[in-house]
Design a protein around this motif. Sequence first.
Motif, mmCIF file in Angstrom:
data_model
loop_
_atom_site.group_PDB
_atom_site.id
_atom_site.type_symbol
_atom_site.label_atom_id
_atom_site.label_comp_id
_atom_site.label_asym_id
_atom_site.label_seq_id
_atom_site.Cartn_x
_atom_site.Cartn_y
_atom_site.Cartn_z
ATOM 1 N N THR A 198 20.080 44.436 74.313
ATOM 2 C CA THR A 198 21.179 44.758 73.403
ATOM 3 C C THR A 198 22.502 44.789 74.164
ATOM 4 O O THR A 198 23.548 44.388 73.640
ATOM 5 N N MET A 199 22.448 45.244 75.388
ATOM 6 C CA MET A 199 23.663 45.351 76.207
ATOM 7 C C MET A 199 24.061 44.011 76.837
ATOM 8 O O MET A 199 25.244 43.722 77.017
ATOM 9 N N THR A 200 23.065 43.196 77.171
ATOM 10 C CA THR A 200 23.342 41.944 77.899
ATOM 11 C C THR A 200 23.448 40.732 76.975
ATOM 12 O O THR A 200 23.664 39.616 77.453
ATOM 13 N N ASP A 201 23.267 40.957 75.669
ATOM 14 C CA ASP A 201 23.373 39.882 74.679
ATOM 15 C C ASP A 201 22.319 38.799 74.920
ATOM 16 O O ASP A 201 22.597 37.607 74.836
ATOM 17 N N LYS A 202 21.081 39.222 75.215
ATOM 18 C CA LYS A 202 19.972 38.303 75.454
ATOM 19 C C LYS A 202 18.823 38.623 74.505
ATOM 20 O O LYS A 202 18.782 39.685 73.885
ATOM 21 N N GLU A 203 17.885 37.707 74.415
ATOM 22 C CA GLU A 203 16.633 37.957 73.705
ATOM 23 C C GLU A 203 15.524 38.300 74.703
ATOM 24 O O GLU A 203 14.688 39.153 74.444
ATOM 25 N N TRP A 204 15.487 37.592 75.815
ATOM 26 C CA TRP A 204 14.555 37.882 76.899
ATOM 27 C C TRP A 204 15.355 38.106 78.172
ATOM 28 O O TRP A 204 16.249 37.322 78.501
ATOM 29 N N GLY A 205 15.019 39.167 78.915
ATOM 30 C CA GLY A 205 15.662 39.388 80.194
ATOM 31 C C GLY A 205 15.235 38.336 81.204
ATOM 32 O O GLY A 205 14.254 37.611 81.000
ATOM 33 N N ASP A 206 15.961 38.240 82.313
ATOM 34 C CA ASP A 206 15.632 37.230 83.325
ATOM 35 C C ASP A 206 15.394 37.832 84.704
ATOM 36 O O ASP A 206 15.231 37.112 85.698
ATOM 37 N N GLY A 207 15.370 39.174 84.780
ATOM 38 C CA GLY A 207 15.096 39.823 86.056
ATOM 39 C C GLY A 207 16.326 40.184 86.849
ATOM 40 O O GLY A 207 16.223 40.815 87.912
ATOM 41 N N THR A 208 17.507 39.816 86.365
ATOM 42 C CA THR A 208 18.745 40.132 87.093
ATOM 43 C C THR A 208 19.389 41.428 86.589
ATOM 44 O O THR A 208 20.400 41.867 87.140
ATOM 45 N N GLU A 209 18.818 42.036 85.573
ATOM 46 C CA GLU A 209 19.408 43.234 84.977
ATOM 47 C C GLU A 209 19.301 44.435 85.926
ATOM 48 O O GLU A 209 18.346 44.568 86.687
ATOM 49 N N THR A 210 20.289 45.317 85.848
ATOM 50 C CA THR A 210 20.286 46.561 86.617
ATOM 51 C C THR A 210 20.500 47.733 85.659
ATOM 52 O O THR A 210 21.073 47.563 84.569
ATOM 53 N N VAL A 211 20.066 48.919 86.067
ATOM 54 C CA VAL A 211 20.086 50.067 85.149
ATOM 55 C C VAL A 211 21.497 50.414 84.676
ATOM 56 O O VAL A 211 21.671 50.916 83.559
ATOM 57 N N VAL A 250 15.602 54.433 81.430
ATOM 58 C CA VAL A 250 16.789 54.955 80.773
ATOM 59 C C VAL A 250 17.341 56.208 81.460
ATOM 60 O O VAL A 250 18.558 56.462 81.428
ATOM 61 N N MET A 251 16.475 56.988 82.108
ATOM 62 C CA MET A 251 16.938 58.215 82.740
ATOM 63 C C MET A 251 17.785 57.936 83.982
ATOM 64 O O MET A 251 18.554 58.796 84.424
ATOM 65 N N ASN A 252 17.660 56.748 84.535
ATOM 66 C CA ASN A 252 18.474 56.359 85.694
ATOM 67 C C ASN A 252 19.698 55.541 85.293
ATOM 68 O O ASN A 252 20.456 55.082 86.148
ATOM 69 N N SER A 253 19.878 55.344 83.992
ATOM 70 C CA SER A 253 21.024 54.588 83.492
ATOM 71 C C SER A 253 22.198 55.531 83.244
ATOM 72 O O SER A 253 22.083 56.745 83.447
ATOM 73 N N GLY A 254 23.289 54.972 82.754
ATOM 74 C CA GLY A 254 24.433 55.808 82.414
ATOM 75 C C GLY A 254 24.165 56.704 81.223
ATOM 76 O O GLY A 254 24.821 57.733 81.042
ATOM 77 N N TYR A 255 23.174 56.344 80.397
ATOM 78 C CA TYR A 255 22.892 57.120 79.175
ATOM 79 C C TYR A 255 22.090 58.388 79.477
ATOM 80 O O TYR A 255 22.359 59.453 78.923
ATOM 81 N N LYS A 256 21.046 58.264 80.298
ATOM 82 C CA LYS A 256 20.273 59.402 80.818
ATOM 83 C C LYS A 256 19.626 60.275 79.739
ATOM 84 O O LYS A 256 19.558 61.504 79.883
ATOM 85 N N ASP A 303 11.744 42.559 79.826
ATOM 86 C CA ASP A 303 12.595 42.807 80.997
ATOM 87 C C ASP A 303 12.112 43.995 81.819
ATOM 88 O O ASP A 303 12.530 44.178 82.962
ATOM 89 N N GLY A 304 11.230 44.828 81.233
ATOM 90 C CA GLY A 304 10.650 45.935 81.970
ATOM 91 C C GLY A 304 11.431 47.230 81.929
ATOM 92 O O GLY A 304 11.014 48.238 82.523
ATOM 93 N N PHE A 305 12.564 47.258 81.212
ATOM 94 C CA PHE A 305 13.393 48.463 81.141
ATOM 95 C C PHE A 305 12.739 49.471 80.200
ATOM 96 O O PHE A 305 12.579 49.206 79.009
ATOM 97 N N ALA A 306 12.365 50.624 80.741
ATOM 98 C CA ALA A 306 11.633 51.638 79.981
ATOM 99 C C ALA A 306 12.601 52.607 79.309
ATOM 100 O O ALA A 306 13.490 53.162 79.964
#
Length: 536
Positions: A81-94, A141-147, A127-130
């Motif tokens: 939702t944040m990166t404007d993608k349908e499938w992540g590619d492994g370059t995403e960071t929290v 998500v707990m390690n992201s800016g949202y927490k 993408d593996g983001f939990a």
Amino acid sequence: MSISCVILAGCQGKIRSRYETVSTKYKNGVTDFEHGWSNYNNGYENDGEIVDKLLECRPNERQLLHTDNEYYNFMHFGMNTMTDKEWGDGTETVDMFNPENVDTDQWCKVFKDSGSKGVIFTVKHHDGFALWDTKTTDFNVMNSGYKRDIMRMVAESCKKYDLKFGVYLSPWDIHEPTYGKAGGINDIGSYNYVFYNQVKEVLGIVKNVEVELFEFLFDGARADDAEVDEGFEYAWSDIYKLINEEFPKCVIGNCGDDVRWVGNEAGYVRDSEWSVVLTSIPEDKQQSSEDDAKRLGLHYESTDRGSRDIINSADKISKDWQVKYYPAESDVRIRSKWFWHKNDKVKTANQLADLYFTNIGMNSHFLLNVAPNNEGVIESKDIKSLMGMKEIVDKTMAKQLMPLNVFTSGYNGDGIVLVDNSNAPSAVLSDGNYGTTAYTSYKLLDNGYMMDFVFDGNQSIGRVDIREDLTYSQRIEAFEVWTVVGGKWKLVADNTIVGNRKIFIFKKAVKTNQVRFVFKQSRSNPYIRAISFYEK
């Protein structure tokens, strides 16, 4: 990989119209009330070894309870939702995940107001983001800016708005270093160790919130170039056992044995969407690949997965054919994509209503995906379409028409004779959920194949629903609906299967004082759960 675990097709396709069109052809003034399931059955056997084997195939308790959910929502929200993608590619960071206003109460209120029974939330995509507080990965998500634990928030909002809660957890994980590493659930360093513990954590949160978990959804999506060890397989048996032990009433969808993917993402169900489906043809005709599946008519895209013709064909190949109770679930998006994208087009209320009627009304669960935007809310244009759909659906049920009398009849060689004029057939006029005292049904007697409903004067009918009692398996294979119009019988609707629900919507009102259901073909005696009529 099993047929239900294939990579989901991206098909959108044309949305089927909700309005009834008659397929059976009769000459003007001609009826066929002399033939029904009990005396002719379209030439098929209505008892015997094949029929007995089919009737043994019945839903388990969780499948039966899930039947009444009918319409519920999918939610894709996360890193994409944040990166404007349908499938992540492994370059995403929290740090890329930092929505401004995640309003899960708004989500659930919208769904409840639209008539939904529950929400399946995407707690981890490919993408593996939990999206929950997890010890299995730092990519959460707990390690992201949202927490904040968004999965818990959704579960709590579901409980608040009396919605059932479901989970989609992607087996494929682009970010996880152990992905594809072989080993069991107790082997540290294997992906199954991580994946099993993710499932365990998710179940623990649901139990802590004390919300009803109604479906756990997995799929088989994975890129062709994903690196996996030779022999790597997901520990499905351990995972399913865990879910069944912790939540015995929760169905496992898609890759599980409780609910199957319909085979496309367009919300397009088969003309005959069987819940009792052929699963194997043993010996030299055993399915071993998707090509074999297509050849044998078992592929997820097959136009027929359970008719008498395909069953009889299997019986000719081998007497060891098997069927399983495996109802369909149609996943379809309110927009063209799963995740929110700024300029993505939203389906209209009319399009959603067509999907509603032609999924629920053709024996499939309707799983409608709605994606919140990058601020964390469902946008007004999505809400407008959802509420418009609800208004259209509600309008077709604004006034239920109750007949004065219900009776069954058949043909004895000399003419049509009354079979049952007791109070028993009237059981179909009431409907309640499985597992409740309100639930009733009616078994047609051995020589009865017609049900008549007589009203107090002419009524203007716009919608007719019929439901089978699936505790006795799915039985009805062909039926017709006739009405008296201008003193003559007129065929107004027909279909092959009923299953959980068949909905007939008439574009032009049918004006009549008598409706007759003729059950032409069945696997032994039909069991009718409910028949209802609504004014147009």
